[in-house]
Structure formats: C-alpha cells, structure tokens
Design an enzyme around this catalytic site. Structure first.
Site, short mmCIF file in Angstrom:
data_model
loop_
_atom_site.label_atom_id
_atom_site.label_comp_id
_atom_site.label_asym_id
_atom_site.label_seq_id
_atom_site.Cartn_x
_atom_site.Cartn_y
_atom_site.Cartn_z
N GLU A 189 0.98 -1.22 -0.08
CA GLU A 189 -0.09 0.06 -0.01
C GLU A 189 0.79 1.33 -0.11
O GLU A 189 0.75 2.03 1.07
CB GLU A 189 -1.05 -0.18 1.19
CG GLU A 189 -2.00 -1.00 1.03
CD GLU A 189 -2.63 -1.32 2.27
OE1 GLU A 189 -2.41 -1.06 3.03
OE2 GLU A 189 -3.90 -2.26 2.13
N HIS A 392 -13.71 -11.90 7.61
CA HIS A 392 -12.58 -12.46 8.40
C HIS A 392 -11.77 -11.54 8.28
O HIS A 392 -10.76 -11.85 7.49
CB HIS A 392 -12.48 -13.89 7.75
CG HIS A 392 -13.63 -14.96 8.19
ND1 HIS A 392 -13.52 -16.11 7.43
CD2 HIS A 392 -14.57 -14.93 8.64
CE1 HIS A 392 -14.57 -16.69 7.79
NE2 HIS A 392 -15.29 -15.89 8.72
N GLU A 473 -5.13 -6.83 1.98
CA GLU A 473 -3.72 -7.39 2.44
C GLU A 473 -3.23 -8.48 2.11
O GLU A 473 -2.67 -9.34 2.85
CB GLU A 473 -3.63 -7.11 4.13
CG GLU A 473 -4.12 -5.71 4.81
CD GLU A 473 -5.37 -5.65 4.80
OE1 GLU A 473 -6.27 -4.55 4.57
OE2 GLU A 473 -6.16 -6.58 5.11
N GLU A 491 -7.30 -6.89 -2.83
CA GLU A 491 -6.91 -5.34 -2.59
C GLU A 491 -5.44 -5.33 -3.30
O GLU A 491 -5.28 -5.46 -4.56
CB GLU A 491 -6.96 -4.97 -1.15
CG GLU A 491 -6.57 -3.40 -0.86
CD GLU A 491 -6.76 -3.29 0.52
OE1 GLU A 491 -7.55 -2.27 0.78
OE2 GLU A 491 -6.21 -4.10 1.40
N GLU A 497 -9.90 3.99 0.69
CA GLU A 497 -9.87 4.12 2.09
C GLU A 497 -8.51 5.30 2.37
O GLU A 497 -8.64 6.10 3.24
CB GLU A 497 -9.77 3.16 3.06
CG GLU A 497 -8.32 2.31 3.07
CD GLU A 497 -8.39 1.22 1.96
OE1 GLU A 497 -7.67 0.20 2.30
OE2 GLU A 497 -9.31 1.30 0.94
#
Length: 690
Positions: A189, A392, A473, A491, A497
């Site tokens: 990220e 989860h 992640e 992702e 976000e």
C-alpha cells in the site's frame, strides 16, 4: 558383442547433439532459440563463462532483454555453473478457453514452448549432477519461463535461499520505471514512484517500464503456488534480479522434488494499453480446478464500511457500533431497492474491542456480537434477494484463523453467505504462524512461502463450501483465479480508504497509474463510488464526481462496491443512476487510449443479451482532451450514448461537483470527443437502439 547400454547412451548423446546443432544459430554460445507464433518475440538461451546459463529476448529482431542469468543459491551452494544442455524439445499450443467471469469471456492461449534440459557436471565422487529444466512459453505479447526440478537421486529436496534469475533491460538508459518498494512495513500500500530505472531499490511486481524508444515492458510472475513471492532488486549496473520473499525460519523455499517454480513473466507492448489487454498472466495458470462456479454471481455490493473509515461508526462494540442488526437491515433495504446483490458487514464478530491490530488471537469467527443477529439478517436479506458478504479479519494471527476456518465457513454456508472478505492487517513481516497450539510463534511475510500456501488452503476450503474469497492485505495476484475461480478479487494496493485519511492521500493520477501497474496482475477491490467526495473530517477527495463513476469501468473487479453512505447517493441521483446501471461482468474489454500515470480510457462490453457497452476514462493532475474512435461498438447498430462527464469548469479542488449528464445517438462509424478535468473523468453507457 556390443554393449546395449553403451549403444543406448551413444544414441541418446547423438540425438541431443543433433537437437542442439539444429537449434544453434551463428551466435557463439547459443544453445537454443524459440520464437512466438507470429514471430514478434524470440527467446535465445545461451551458455556463458564457466558454463553459466542466460537467456535474452528480442522483439522484431531488436533486443528487449539483454543476456540475463539463470540459477539459484541453494542450501548446499550455488546451482548456476558447470551446466550443460542435455536435451531440448519444442511444441506449439493454441486454444481458446472461456472464463466463467472476467474482463472478457473468451481468451486465446497461443504460444510456442521450448523445454531445455540441463545437468550439472557431476562433482567428484558422484555418479550424477543435479538436473533441472527451464521451460519458456513465448507469446506474441510476452514471455513466461520457469524452472522445473524432476525427481532425482542427486536432489530429493531443494532448499532455495535465493533465485539468481535476472532481467537485464537492453536499453536501460532513458528507461522510466513505475514501482513500489518491497520489504517495507505497509505491504503493497504505497504510492507508485516514477523514476529512472537506475533509481530502483527493491521493487514489488508488477513493475512497469517504458524505454527511451517508447516500448512498454512489465515484469511479474504467474501461478505463485507453494513458493515465495518474487520481488526485484537492482544488481550490477541496471540489471534487475529476482528477490524472493524470505521465509520465517529458514530458506525462502523448501520443496521436495519434483516441482516447478512460478512463471517469471515479461509482457511487452508498443503502447501502455497493450500491457493492460494482455492475457499472459492468466494463460500461464492451470485451468479451472473446481468445476462449476455458476453459484458465484458477479455483482455490486454495499455495506458497513465507509462509515468506519470516516469514524462516524466503529468496528468495536459501543454506542457507535456499525455492525448492528438495525443498521445492517438499513443497508439490506438500500441494496434491494437499487438492485445491488451484496451487503458487507465489518465488525460483526467478537475480537474488535481493544487493540485488535496487536491481538488477532482474540477474534472469534464462529460467533456474532450480541447486537448482530446473523441468522435473522441472513433470512431478512434472502427475502429481498440480497446476500450478506462475510468478513474475516485475522490481524495476522493466521494460524489462529486457520484453526477456526472450517467451522467459520460452515457458519457462513448455512446462512447463505457466498462471498467472504478476508483481511491480514499488520506490519509486513509480522504474520503470526504457530504450527501447533501453544507452540512458538514464527513471524512470516505476507508474500512468503508459508502464506502462499495459506491463501490456497483458504480458497480450497471456501470452494468446498461454494464461497468466494476477496482477500485484503493479500498475497499478490498471479492469475490463480483461472485455476481457483472462487478467488474473485483482492486489494493489494492503495484503495479508496487512503483517500479518506492517509497522509499523503491518493493523488489525482493514482488510478491512471494503477491501470498499467497493479491492475496488470488482476482484479482489485478498489471500492469506488464516493459521490460525497469527502473523507474523514471533511477531507476532499482528489477526484471529480464523474471520475468516481468512471472507476467502475476502468478498475476491473467482478465485485464492485458502492462504497459511499446511502444518504450521500440520495443527494446525487443523476450520478447514482450510472452506478445502478453499470455492469460488472464483461464479454470483451479494450484499452482505447492511455499513458502510465496520465490517463486511461477503457471500453467494456457487458455479458448477456443486452449488447450494452460501457466506457470509462480517468485522468491525472492535468486536464486532458482527446477523441476516441467508437469502432469497438457492434457494426450496423445505433446506440444511445448516456454521457456522464466533468462540467466545463470542473476541477478536483476548485469545482469537483461540476458535472453534466447528456445523451446523443452514435454508431461504430463515429468518433467521440472526451474531456477530463484535472482529477476528472468520464463515464458512458452505450445502449443499443431498436
């Protein structure tokens, strides 16, 4: 009397020599050569000083990859010198296969393959040296190659400390690179950097390059199975070398023979769009291993999510808890009223109170919080044609999660949950592996060998429950959705976000960079559609309203989130109409125009009988005007183009809500002018006319 064994060995050696001589061009040291079906790309395998192996790649006779070494550092030394070619075979392959869902329905898989067999000269006192094959598959738009270790007396287990695989760009001077750093705390990220090739440190893949001559190259990998993820480190000069993700308590990879490594991939195109249109990564994966997946329905979803990033609601229990029965019913009603299939709920289970980031061992995936009625909500949703989407979050206590996984999936399956978002929030290198309950905890990397196997364990068990996985992640995408088509999205980059709260936030050029970098790996759950254009505490997004609509077409995923709050969509009914109408599953996809980090314009045809096309265009920090040919539309048909564009004075900072919706009649013979403001975009729905 002749010795039959000796005679057989002589015949075999003669056959190998003839195969070698047949493939041998004039260049000294060349061992083998293979060209792509259309002749655009060629791979040449060479023997270098001390009998080291190397390969190079040419495009239309011009070098793309200069001689680049092959080999390994193993637990018992190097495997790179004193190697000799002992055999080679070539074959051609051509098939067209159907994706159950995807960017296009039909995918052609056409390549020429070279298998080169190598043996190490036997060390003193040994009957045989170590053996391995290198397999090259050469397409007209790229190359995939991998190592294959056969079962052999000289090596029953391979302990790989490092790969010595190199990628030496033939024209490093003037080459620009778009990359994010490897082995840093925030996983994948990071904002993409554009630098000269020589300034790369250690980079994650896909790594995108543009040479001084304008050729576009992407280096990545395919079919990451039972192996450590590959990064790239700059070695001598401007050579890039494979840098395997470390193991937690030993070598990067430990495998018993026989086995194959993932494919190392090199995509090549004259334009940036060629990289985005390539199916190389998918084609290098094995076919569907789980059979019928018609139970997975590509769709849009809403959920208890954006409010958590705005901090108006919380994951943990208390007066602002988002995952309550009443609040979830509100989202179910909103989804049902607007034709959205899914409702994601985060924070529904115990473990979120306190410092969950540091203590994932407290999560319980088999029980709900007292104010969340999972069973009742599942029935309520089903009555309205809506499905709950599970969540989860492991906080990286991965062994703790695995022990609960069978029961957790059973719980979801009983309640009609057929998509689960998984999460692995923690600093890189801090995955917690515990091989036996109560035993020591080993720290692993998100893309290490152990985690590559963990993700496949999750996907396989989920498939048995008819559940799809959307990993956050995650480990990188390497096309395994072909083999496991219930691995539907992930992702693996800076999503929406980061626009809400990050410092710095996603810049205007972020999405136009992702198209030609991260998205080359596969679908991304970017979570678009923030029509309020505001993040936490009123922070402005660096986007116009039209751009938020365009993202549904530009950034592909078979599950697309309608990520903003329901009340915000009520304030933007014209923009919301496009979000309601846009498809998520495609018959065909084409990149009409684009440059890395500047702009991208993509057209996609919806699957089904409707024949609709959609176009999305996103820009960067500067306004852009261009004209696109509508020749992708079906010939002989007229269409109503429903255009959602930036207003004439739109600008992400000064006038982000300046927005125009208009219609016009068009056909495949027309061209259409497009204008994208700074931070802006354009979205178009093409509806066939009777």
């Amino acid at each position: 009397m002749p010795d039959p064994a000796l005679h057989a060995r002589v015949l075999a050696a003669t056959a190998a020599l003839l195969a070698w001589a047949t493939a041998l061009p004039a260049t000294a040291g060349t061992l083998a050569r293979v060209a792509s079906p259309g002749g655009a790309l060629s791979v040449i395998v060479e023997s270098q000083h001390e009998h080291r192996l190397a390969y190079r790649v040419e495009r239309n006779g011009e070098p793309v990859i200069a001689p680049s070494r092959l080999g390994f550092l193993l637990g018992d030394g190097r495997l790179e010198r004193n190697l000799e070619l002992v055999g080679q075979t070539q074959r051609s392959f051509d098939e067209t296969w159907e994706q159950p869902w995807g960017e296009r329905r039909l995918t052609r898989n056409r390549y020429n393959e070279l298998r080169a067999r190598f043996a190490e000269k036997a060390p003193a006192g040994k009957d045989a040296g170590r053996r391995f094959d290198v397999v090259f598959r050469v397409y007209d738009d790229g190359v995939g190659f991998r190592y294959e270790f056969p079962e052999q007396p000289a090596m029953d287990e391979v302990r790989i400390r490092a790969e010595l695989t190199e990628f030496a760009l033939a024209e490093p001077a003037g080459t620009a690179a778009w990359w994010i750093p490897a082995f840093e705390w925030n996983r994948e990220e990071y904002l993409y950097r554009r630098t000269p090739l020589r300034e790369i440190g250690t980079a994650q893949t896909p790594l995108t390059l543009r040479t001084g001559e304008g050729l576009h190259v992407s280096i990545h990998e395919a079919a990451l199975v039972d192996y450590a993820g590959m990064n790239l480190a700059r070695g001598d000069g401007d050579v890039l070398r494979a840098a395997l993700t470390p193991g937690g308590d030993g070598p990067a990879v430990i495998r018993a023979t026989p086995f194959a490594t993932p494919w190392r991939t090199i995509q090549v195109g004259a334009r940036a769009g060629d990289l985005a249109e390539s199916s190389l990564i998918l084609n290098l994966n094995e076919p569907n291993a789980i059979g019928d997946v018609s139970w997975f329905v590509p769709a849009k979803y809403v959920g208890v999510w954006w409010s958590l990033h705005l901090e108006t609601e919380t994951w943990g229990s208390g007066p602002r808890h988002g995952a309550t029965t009443a609040n979830t019913k509100r989202y179910i009603d909103f989804a049902a009223a607007n034709g959205f299939r899914g409702v994601l709920v985060e924070g529904w289970n115990p473990g979120w109170d306190g410092d969950w980031f540091a203590n994932g061992w407290g999560f319980d995936f088999t029980r709900a919080m007292p104010d969340f009625d999972l069973r009742g909500l599942a029935r309520y949703a089903a009555g309205k044609g809506v499905h709950l989407i599970g969540h989860h979050e492991t906080a990286c206590a991965v062994s703790h999660y695995e022990r609960q996984l069978p029961a957790a999936l059973d719980l979801y399956a009983r309640n009609g949950v057929d998509v689960v978002k998984t999460g692995y929030v923690c600093d890189a290198g801090d995955i917690q592996r515990q091989d036996r309950a109560g035993g020591p905890v080993v720290r692993e990397w998100h893309e290490g060998h152990w985690m590559s196997n963990h993700h496949l364990r999750v996907v396989e068990q989920a498939a048995a429950h008819r559940i799809a996985i959307n990993a956050h992640e995650p480990i990188k995408d390497t096309g395994l959705r072909r083999t496991w088509p219930n691995w539907v999205s992930r992702e693996g980059a800076r999503g929406m976000e980061f626009a809400a709260w990050a410092d710095p936030p996603n810049p205007p050029e972020h999405e136009a960079t992702l198209v030609f970098t991260r998205m080359l790996a596969g679908p991304m759950d970017f979570t678009p559609g923030i029509v309020s254009l505001q993040g936490r505490n009123g922070r402005p997004l660096r986007s116009t309203l039209a751009k938020q609509l365009a993202l549904y077409v530009v950034l592909y995923s078979p599950i697309q989130m309608v990520a903003d709050l329901p009340e915000h969509y009520a304030r933007q009914p014209e923009a919301f109409r496009f979000i309601q109408d846009v498809a998520v599953d495609w018959e065909d996809s084409r990149v009409l125009a684009g440059e890395v980090g500047q702009y991208a314009v993509i057209a996609r045809k919806a699957r089904g009988d409707g024949g609709e096309w959609f176009l999305g265009g996103v820009g960067g920090g500067q306004p852009r005007a261009l004209e696109v040919d509508l020749g992708f539309l079906d010939a002989g048909r007229r269409y109503r183009a429903e255009i959602y564009r930036d207003g004439d004075d739109a600008h992400w900072e000064r006038a982000p809500f300046a927005f125009v919706r208009q219609t016009r009649e068009v056909s495949a013979d027309d061209a259409m002018p497009l204008r994208m403001a700074a931070g802006g975009g354009v979205a178009i729905r093409f509806v066939p006319l009777p």
